[in-house]
Write an enzyme that holds these catalytic residues in place. Structure first.
Site, PDB file in Angstrom:
ATOM      1  N   ASP A  15     -34.807 -79.008   4.272  1.00  0.00           N
ATOM      2  CA  ASP A  15     -34.026 -78.180   5.208  1.00  0.00           C
ATOM      3  C   ASP A  15     -34.953 -77.044   5.637  1.00  0.00           C
ATOM      4  O   ASP A  15     -36.055 -76.887   5.112  1.00  0.00           O
ATOM      5  CB  ASP A  15     -32.777 -77.630   4.504  1.00  0.00           C
ATOM      6  CG  ASP A  15     -31.938 -76.734   5.417  1.00  0.00           C
ATOM      7  OD1 ASP A  15     -31.803 -77.060   6.616  1.00  0.00           O
ATOM      8  OD2 ASP A  15     -31.425 -75.700   4.949  1.00  0.00           O
ATOM      9  N   SER A  16     -34.461 -76.228   6.568  1.00  0.00           N
ATOM     10  CA  SER A  16     -35.246 -75.067   6.987  1.00  0.00           C
ATOM     11  C   SER A  16     -35.276 -73.989   5.897  1.00  0.00           C
ATOM     12  O   SER A  16     -36.170 -73.157   5.889  1.00  0.00           O
ATOM     13  CB  SER A  16     -34.642 -74.479   8.261  1.00  0.00           C
ATOM     14  OG  SER A  16     -33.289 -74.141   8.024  1.00  0.00           O
ATOM     15  N   TYR A  47     -34.317 -73.002  12.241  1.00  0.00           N
ATOM     16  CA  TYR A  47     -34.612 -74.095  13.157  1.00  0.00           C
ATOM     17  C   TYR A  47     -33.659 -74.050  14.365  1.00  0.00           C
ATOM     18  O   TYR A  47     -34.006 -74.449  15.463  1.00  0.00           O
ATOM     19  CB  TYR A  47     -34.400 -75.449  12.459  1.00  0.00           C
ATOM     20  CG  TYR A  47     -35.516 -75.940  11.559  1.00  0.00           C
ATOM     21  CD1 TYR A  47     -36.605 -75.135  11.224  1.00  0.00           C
ATOM     22  CD2 TYR A  47     -35.467 -77.233  11.036  1.00  0.00           C
ATOM     23  CE1 TYR A  47     -37.596 -75.615  10.383  1.00  0.00           C
ATOM     24  CE2 TYR A  47     -36.468 -77.719  10.211  1.00  0.00           C
ATOM     25  CZ  TYR A  47     -37.528 -76.912   9.884  1.00  0.00           C
ATOM     26  OH  TYR A  47     -38.519 -77.394   9.062  1.00  0.00           O
ATOM     27  N   GLY A  48     -32.436 -73.592  14.119  1.00  0.00           N
ATOM     28  CA  GLY A  48     -31.352 -73.760  15.087  1.00  0.00           C
ATOM     29  C   GLY A  48     -31.543 -73.065  16.422  1.00  0.00           C
ATOM     30  O   GLY A  48     -30.900 -73.428  17.401  1.00  0.00           O
ATOM     31  N   CYS A  78     -30.456 -81.147   6.853  1.00  0.00           N
ATOM     32  CA  CYS A  78     -30.399 -80.151   7.920  1.00  0.00           C
ATOM     33  C   CYS A  78     -29.769 -80.840   9.127  1.00  0.00           C
ATOM     34  O   CYS A  78     -30.290 -81.857   9.600  1.00  0.00           O
ATOM     35  CB  CYS A  78     -31.821 -79.696   8.239  1.00  0.00           C
ATOM     36  SG  CYS A  78     -31.921 -78.630   9.687  1.00  0.00           S
ATOM     37  N   ASN A  79     -28.648 -80.295   9.578  1.00  0.00           N
ATOM     38  CA  ASN A  79     -27.972 -80.908  10.730  1.00  0.00           C
ATOM     39  C   ASN A  79     -28.824 -80.817  11.982  1.00  0.00           C
ATOM     40  O   ASN A  79     -28.852 -81.725  12.807  1.00  0.00           O
ATOM     41  CB  ASN A  79     -26.642 -80.205  10.980  1.00  0.00           C
ATOM     42  CG  ASN A  79     -25.620 -80.522   9.918  1.00  0.00           C
ATOM     43  OD1 ASN A  79     -24.859 -81.460  10.043  1.00  0.00           O
ATOM     44  ND2 ASN A  79     -25.631 -79.765   8.827  1.00  0.00           N
ATOM     45  N   THR A  80     -29.517 -79.685  12.115  1.00  0.00           N
ATOM     46  CA  THR A  80     -30.324 -79.461  13.313  1.00  0.00           C
ATOM     47  C   THR A  80     -31.429 -80.512  13.401  1.00  0.00           C
ATOM     48  O   THR A  80     -31.611 -81.159  14.438  1.00  0.00           O
ATOM     49  CB  THR A  80     -30.921 -78.036  13.256  1.00  0.00           C
ATOM     50  OG1 THR A  80     -29.854 -77.112  12.999  1.00  0.00           O
ATOM     51  CG2 THR A  80     -31.609 -77.666  14.530  1.00  0.00           C
ATOM     52  N   GLU A 158     -28.902 -67.016   3.991  1.00  0.00           N
ATOM     53  CA  GLU A 158     -30.260 -66.788   3.464  1.00  0.00           C
ATOM     54  C   GLU A 158     -30.351 -65.427   2.755  1.00  0.00           C
ATOM     55  O   GLU A 158     -31.123 -65.250   1.830  1.00  0.00           O
ATOM     56  CB  GLU A 158     -31.298 -66.846   4.592  1.00  0.00           C
ATOM     57  CG  GLU A 158     -31.584 -68.248   5.103  1.00  0.00           C
ATOM     58  CD  GLU A 158     -32.383 -69.122   4.130  1.00  0.00           C
ATOM     59  OE1 GLU A 158     -33.198 -68.595   3.358  1.00  0.00           O
ATOM     60  OE2 GLU A 158     -32.166 -70.349   4.142  1.00  0.00           O
ATOM     61  N   CYS A 192     -23.553 -77.177   9.600  1.00  0.00           N
ATOM     62  CA  CYS A 192     -24.880 -76.654   9.244  1.00  0.00           C
ATOM     63  C   CYS A 192     -24.852 -76.578   7.730  1.00  0.00           C
ATOM     64  O   CYS A 192     -23.859 -76.109   7.145  1.00  0.00           O
ATOM     65  CB  CYS A 192     -25.090 -75.265   9.845  1.00  0.00           C
ATOM     66  SG  CYS A 192     -26.541 -74.423   9.169  1.00  0.00           S
ATOM     67  N   THR A 193     -25.915 -77.043   7.083  1.00  0.00           N
ATOM     68  CA  THR A 193     -25.872 -77.120   5.617  1.00  0.00           C
ATOM     69  C   THR A 193     -25.900 -75.745   4.952  1.00  0.00           C
ATOM     70  O   THR A 193     -25.657 -75.640   3.746  1.00  0.00           O
ATOM     71  CB  THR A 193     -27.026 -77.991   5.082  1.00  0.00           C
ATOM     72  OG1 THR A 193     -28.261 -77.512   5.623  1.00  0.00           O
ATOM     73  CG2 THR A 193     -26.827 -79.451   5.477  1.00  0.00           C
TER      74      THR A 193
HETATM   75  N1  DGL Z   1     -29.364 -75.719   7.615  1.00  0.00           N
HETATM   76  C1  DGL Z   1     -29.699 -76.132   8.918  1.00  0.00           C
HETATM   77  C2  DGL Z   1     -28.668 -77.043   9.541  1.00  0.00           C
HETATM   78  O1  DGL Z   1     -27.988 -77.737   8.817  1.00  0.00           O
HETATM   79  C3  DGL Z   1     -30.398 -75.252   9.885  1.00  0.00           C
HETATM   80  C4  DGL Z   1     -30.236 -73.774   9.831  1.00  0.00           C
HETATM   81  C5  DGL Z   1     -31.313 -73.137  10.714  1.00  0.00           C
HETATM   82  O2  DGL Z   1     -32.471 -73.138  10.289  1.00  0.00           O
HETATM   83  O3  DGL Z   1     -30.993 -72.701  11.827  1.00  0.00           O
HETATM   84  O4  DGL Z   1     -28.539 -77.121  10.737  1.00  0.00           O
END
Ligand code: DGL
Length: 275
Positions: A15-16, A47-48, A78-80, A158, A192-193
């Site tokens: 994940d990020s 990442y988002g 990570c969903n993104t 975070e 989002c995780t």
């Molecule tokens: N945890 C990530 C997700 O599931 C991304 C969060 C991020 O870095 O913006 O999308």
């Protein structure tokens, strides 16, 4: 190499940042004998808010790093990254199986609320791609879906500020933006995780009548199913090992990650790597 020769190899998860630990925790509960390697790309979080091209590049590099550890499966926690790059990562890893979190999340939501009104809380990139709308509509034509970007919730998770006044009012603000008279959700999808870390604040804000769903449990079930059908489940009675990698901020990662996993982690438990 026969299938079962792969059984002792680790599962890679990335994940990020700390968000994917919500998936790791579910995988560890479902498969306690598996060795797990987790990578948080903390140097480039979030990442988002990035472009699809940058997200795809980061995801490819994280995957290449985990491949160095001879993993038998990759979980894109990570969903993104799942929304942007799952197919590319599957090609990069073939024949090693790659599991994302969007499809399992959609599956969990449709199961929990058939023909439901689903409000997806996710990152900007996941919302822009309409990843959950597509995955849910493909499974349930009667479902209604609205997607709400909630980028600040990533920062709260975070920071470890997952409950209290600040978390409550930011959650409330996003929910107010998302709902109106035409759309009242009966399911909230934590798309989002990072967001399961704020589950309590979100559940309190929406009340008991609304189902709060995430992809961790269903993703772990998919992982188990694939390993089992490939004859690659780890054998033995010992608990599996956990190796934590991050690209920056070992101390912060250990503090927030440890809080969430319910373990005392120090910076020495987190190995910094360069992608
Ligand atoms: N945890 C990530 C997700 O599931 C991304 C969060 C991020 O870095 O913006 O999308």
């Amino acid at each position: 190499m026969t299938d079962s020769d792969n059984a002792p190899l680790p599962i890679g998860i990335f994940d990020s940042g700390v968000g994917g630990l919500t998936v790791l925790k579910a995988v560890r509960e479902a498969l306690p004998h598996e060795d797990l390697i987790y990578l948080g790309d903390t140097a480039r979080l979030p990442y988002g808010t990035k472009s699809p091209a940058s997200i795809a590049r980061y995801a490819t590099q994280a995957t290449a790093k985990l491949l160095e550890y001879n993993i038998k499966m990759l979980v894109v926690a990570c969903n993104t990254a799942s929304a942007v790059a799952l197919t590319a990562l599957q090609q990069q890893m073939a024949p090693v199986p790659v599991v994302g979190v969007v499809e399992p999340g959609a599956m969990a939501a449709v199961r929990a609320r058939p023909a439901g009104a689903h409000l997806v809380l996710a990152t900007e990139a996941t919302v822009r791609l309409g990843a959950y709308s597509k995955a849910i509509s493909a499974r349930d034509a009667a479902a209604r879906v609205r997607e709400q970007p909630c980028e600040l919730l990533v920062a709260l998770a975070e920071e470890g500020w997952t409950n209290g006044d600040i978390a409550d009012s930011i959650v409330r603000r996003y929910l107010d933006e998302a709902e109106d008279d035409a759309f009242k959700a009966d399911s909230i999808i934590l798309g989002c995780t990072h967001f399961p870390l704020l589950r309590e604040a979100i559940s309190t804000a929406v009340g008991d009548a609304v189902e709060v769903v995430d992809s961790a449990g269903t993703t772990a079930a998919v992982v188990r199913e694939i390993l089992s059908s490939n004859g690659e489940l780890a054998e033995g009675h010992e608990p599996g090992s956990l190796r934590l990698l991050a690209t920056d901020g070992a101390t912060r990662f250990a503090r927030v990650g440890g809080q969430f996993l319910g373990e005392t982690l120090t910076a020495e438990d987190v190995h910094l790597v360069d992608l």
